[in-house]
Motif scaffolding. Sequence first.
Motif, PDB file in Angstrom:
ATOM      1  N   ALA A   1       0.803  -1.219   0.000  1.00 52.80           N
ATOM      2  CA  ALA A   1       0.000   0.000   0.000  1.00 52.80           C
ATOM      3  C   ALA A   1       0.839   1.273   0.000  1.00 52.80           C
ATOM      4  CB  ALA A   1      -0.916   0.002   1.227  1.00 52.80           C
ATOM      5  N   ALA A   2       1.996   1.247   0.654  1.00 52.17           N
ATOM      6  CA  ALA A   2       2.776   2.460   0.875  1.00 52.17           C
ATOM      7  C   ALA A   2       3.130   3.229  -0.395  1.00 52.17           C
ATOM      8  CB  ALA A   2       4.041   2.125   1.668  1.00 52.17           C
ATOM      9  N   PRO A   3       3.426   2.572  -1.523  1.00 52.77           N
ATOM     10  CA  PRO A   3       3.748   3.358  -2.719  1.00 52.77           C
ATOM     11  C   PRO A   3       2.610   4.248  -3.210  1.00 52.77           C
ATOM     12  CG  PRO A   3       4.517   1.098  -2.972  1.00 52.77           C
ATOM     13  CD  PRO A   3       3.659   1.124  -1.751  1.00 52.77           C
ATOM     14  N   HIS A   4       1.384   3.967  -2.772  1.00 53.09           N
ATOM     15  CA  HIS A   4       0.224   4.732  -3.229  1.00 53.09           C
ATOM     16  C   HIS A   4      -0.361   5.599  -2.111  1.00 53.09           C
ATOM     17  CE1 HIS A   4       0.476   1.912  -6.533  1.00 53.09           C
ATOM     18  NE2 HIS A   4       0.298   0.908  -5.683  1.00 53.09           N
ATOM     19  N   ALA A   5       0.282   5.658  -0.956  1.00 54.17           N
ATOM     20  CA  ALA A   5      -0.285   6.327   0.212  1.00 54.17           C
ATOM     21  C   ALA A   5       0.632   7.436   0.715  1.00 54.17           C
ATOM     22  CB  ALA A   5      -0.554   5.318   1.329  1.00 54.17           C
ATOM     23  N   LYS A   6       0.011   8.435   1.321  1.00 55.02           N
ATOM     24  CA  LYS A   6       0.741   9.503   2.008  1.00 55.02           C
ATOM     25  C   LYS A   6       0.654   9.333   3.515  1.00 55.02           C
ATOM     26  CE  LYS A   6       0.925  14.562   2.426  1.00 55.02           C
ATOM     27  NZ  LYS A   6       0.340  15.862   1.939  1.00 55.02           N
ATOM     28  N   TRP A   7      -0.440   8.705   3.978  1.00 52.53           N
ATOM     29  CA  TRP A   7      -0.736   8.600   5.410  1.00 52.53           C
ATOM     30  C   TRP A   7      -1.043   7.156   5.784  1.00 52.53           C
ATOM     31  CZ3 TRP A   7      -0.148  13.242   7.798  1.00 52.53           C
ATOM     32  CH2 TRP A   7      -0.317  14.410   7.045  1.00 52.53           C
ATOM     33  N   VAL A   8      -0.903   6.866   7.088  1.00 51.20           N
ATOM     34  CA  VAL A   8      -1.365   5.607   7.669  1.00 51.20           C
ATOM     35  C   VAL A   8      -2.336   5.946   8.794  1.00 51.20           C
ATOM     36  CG1 VAL A   8       0.595   5.463   9.285  1.00 51.20           C
ATOM     37  CG2 VAL A   8      -0.671   3.388   8.675  1.00 51.20           C
ATOM     38  N   ASP A   9      -3.372   5.140   8.954  1.00 45.30           N
ATOM     39  CA  ASP A   9      -4.430   5.409   9.928  1.00 45.30           C
ATOM     40  C   ASP A   9      -4.829   4.097  10.580  1.00 45.30           C
ATOM     41  OD1 ASP A   9      -6.561   6.528  11.327  1.00 45.30           O
ATOM     42  OD2 ASP A   9      -7.550   7.372   9.565  1.00 45.30           O
ATOM     43  N   VAL A  10      -5.337   4.182  11.811  1.00 43.79           N
ATOM     44  CA  VAL A  10      -5.845   3.014  12.532  1.00 43.79           C
ATOM     45  C   VAL A  10      -7.109   3.424  13.279  1.00 43.79           C
ATOM     46  CG1 VAL A  10      -5.410   1.317  14.352  1.00 43.79           C
ATOM     47  CG2 VAL A  10      -3.556   1.955  12.810  1.00 43.79           C
TER      48      VAL A  10
END
Length: 382
Positions: A182-191
């Motif tokens: 997922a990281a190559p397409h994401a700017k943020w991480v959320d939980v």
Amino acid sequence: MSLLITNIGELFTNDDLQPASDAAVVVDGERIAWVGPATEAPAADERIDAEGRAVLPGFVDSHAHLMFAGDRASEFAARMAGEPYTGGGIRTTVGATRSASDEELRRNARRLVGEALRQGTTTLEIKSGYGLNVPDEARSLRIAAEFTGETTFLGAHVVPAEFADRPDEYVALVSGPMLAAAAPHAKWVDVFVERGAFDEDQARTILTAGIRAGLGVRVHGNQLGPGPGVQLAVELGAASVDHCTHLSDVDVAALAGQGGTVATLLPGAEFSTRSPYPDARRLLDAGVTVALATDCNPGSSYTSSMAFCIALAVREMRMTPSEAVRAATLGGARALRRDDLGRIGVGARADLLILDAPSHLHLAYRPGVPLIRTVISNGVPQ
């Protein structure tokens, strides 16, 4: 190509405490080049006469779940008949999303992005979170990135059914192979840090893995009851902690004390779930930066209207109309750590709204009325 917007009755800049009157703005390309009295405005290639209407920054919706298929209208009807909201319906959307084609997901996202733009939203954050496996989380973010640069990996939305008895294995999957995809397409991480979702230790594992992967941090916290979400968000330097419905004095003090984590309030969720509203007045009086966002999703807040959220914030959360508009514009920009959005000032991105009203007050004063007359996004009238 330059554009002059003149004869503005009220200019809500967010750079000044009081709206200006009889003002003008010059846009040059994608940026704002000049702001001042209409009588002093420089010439431009094109001209829009606002005819005394209000002009404000484009809305910044910093919390939206647009990568999904299907709807949950029957679940909404059941809640209105008295069923409590538990978050369990997320798994229904997971099934529909996994079964949808890329084009079906793309078409639904395009519909919602267009719907939001027509209502004045010029910047959207879009989360994944309805795939909950490696391929579907990765493709959700890949498609989301076609519509916005503010993409958020929410593989930790809930534990999917196939891992119901093995939550720690799912945490390992999210913080390992799923994050890598997922990281190559994401700017943020959320939980989603909540009972029935992820506890503090599980959330810390996922969020710190996201940080190591170069992602910024966002947190769903303190929605359904008191919990560790706010404290964890502050500890990890999150850009935003979202919902903030059930806060202790310690939580409020933590948000006020460190200054970097925005409290993003999502009144559409309380409206749709018949839950208590957050107390925005308490946060504002403590000096906390507050944002408003739609939480647009098929289960608990199926609205793309920031104007509706502004009206709810004023009616139900003790915000003044000015505070609510500021939270829906500059607050959202700060929740995304963007200094080029949410304000009308030289150098800012040229995202502006012309209301079919003389003042920003009408957004709360006339709820449900389509008051967005003109949207200018990235310098281009829509």
